[in-house]
Design an enzyme around this catalytic site. Structure first.
Site, short mmCIF file in Angstrom:
data_model
loop_
_atom_site.label_atom_id
_atom_site.label_comp_id
_atom_site.label_asym_id
_atom_site.label_seq_id
_atom_site.Cartn_x
_atom_site.Cartn_y
_atom_site.Cartn_z
N ASP A 1 -6.94 -6.26 -1.81
CA ASP A 1 -5.53 -6.36 -2.19
C ASP A 1 -5.29 -7.33 -3.34
O ASP A 1 -4.33 -7.17 -4.09
CB ASP A 1 -4.67 -6.75 -0.98
CG ASP A 1 -4.50 -5.60 0.01
OD1 ASP A 1 -4.96 -4.47 -0.28
OD2 ASP A 1 -3.91 -5.83 1.08
N TYR B 1 2.47 1.24 13.82
CA TYR B 1 3.20 2.17 12.97
C TYR B 1 2.73 3.60 13.13
O TYR B 1 1.58 3.86 13.41
CB TYR B 1 3.17 1.75 11.50
CG TYR B 1 1.84 1.53 10.86
CD1 TYR B 1 1.31 2.46 9.98
CD2 TYR B 1 1.12 0.37 11.10
CE1 TYR B 1 0.10 2.24 9.35
CE2 TYR B 1 -0.10 0.14 10.47
CZ TYR B 1 -0.60 1.08 9.61
OH TYR B 1 -1.81 0.87 8.99
N LYS C 1 6.31 6.20 7.10
CA LYS C 1 5.89 5.34 8.22
C LYS C 1 7.10 4.85 9.00
O LYS C 1 8.14 4.56 8.42
CB LYS C 1 5.14 4.11 7.69
CG LYS C 1 3.87 4.43 6.95
CD LYS C 1 3.24 3.18 6.36
CE LYS C 1 1.99 3.53 5.58
NZ LYS C 1 1.42 2.37 4.91
N HIS D 1 0.81 -1.22 0.00
CA HIS D 1 0.00 0.00 0.00
C HIS D 1 0.84 1.27 0.00
O HIS D 1 1.96 1.27 0.49
CB HIS D 1 -0.90 0.03 1.24
CG HIS D 1 -1.78 -1.15 1.38
ND1 HIS D 1 -2.05 -1.73 2.59
CD2 HIS D 1 -2.45 -1.90 0.46
CE1 HIS D 1 -2.85 -2.76 2.43
NE2 HIS D 1 -3.10 -2.89 1.14
#
Length: 181
Positions: free
Chosen positions: A170, A132, A72, A62
């Site tokens: 996905d 995260y 991130k 992603h």
């Protein structure tokens, strides 16, 4: 904390100094001043996310586009994952290359994925608690992705394909080649 750049410019691993005694352990998981000095950017994280997944769950690959691109800082609190970042910066010498590393509750490593990268992970333990930080807020209209089994990337997810659990969304992601068409 030991911070090292990976083979992909801008991606870093972070290894904390761990202080262990009979009570357990202590570590500093993040220090903004040290982090920004090493990565050479002024990163301000604005959102923390957490996911719990079972073995074989593959989340990714992603990314966020445009003004909503995200950097991130990821880590595993419980369990073990294979974490992957793919360079999507078209002007980069490592465009279309990826780096993969194991993150676990044992090694306590963290991984910094800058803006301009796709990111994903697969759970290698029975379960994994994944955490995260993001430097930008999530925006549904800006989300994008690359199919996890893209042939040009040839990522070894360390589990047989029939053991991977991938979301319906996905499974429909485009290949790297088709992302930029």
């Amino acid at each position: 904390m030991i911070i090292k750049e990976t083979k992909l410019k801008g991606c870093f691993t972070l290894e904390p100094q761990i202080f262990i005694d009979k009570r357990g352990y202590f570590l500093e998981s993040y220090n903004q001043r040290t982090f920004n000095e090493v990565v050479g950017q002024d990163i301000t994280f604005v959102q923390d996310n957490e996911s719990l997944s079972s073995k074989g769950v593959l989340r990714g690959l992603h990314y966020q586009r445009g003004a909503f691109a995200q950097a991130k800082l990821v880590r595993v609190i419980k369990g073990k994952v294979l974490d992957v970042a793919v360079d999507l910066r078209e002007a980069s010498s490592t465009f279309g290359k990826y780096v993969a590393m194991e993150l676990s509750e044992e090694n306590k490593k963290q991984f910094f994925v800058p803006r301009g990268f796709a990111h994903g992970f697969v759970v290698l333990s029975e379960t994994a608690l994944f955490s995260y930080k993001c430097d930008n807020f999530y925006n549904k209209e800006s989300e994008g992705g690359i199919i996890y089994n893209d042939r040009t990337l040839s990522i070894d997810w360390q589990l047989p394909s029939d053991e991977l659990i991938v979301s319906d969304k996905d499974i429909l992601l485009p290949t790297l080649e088709n992302v930029f068409k």
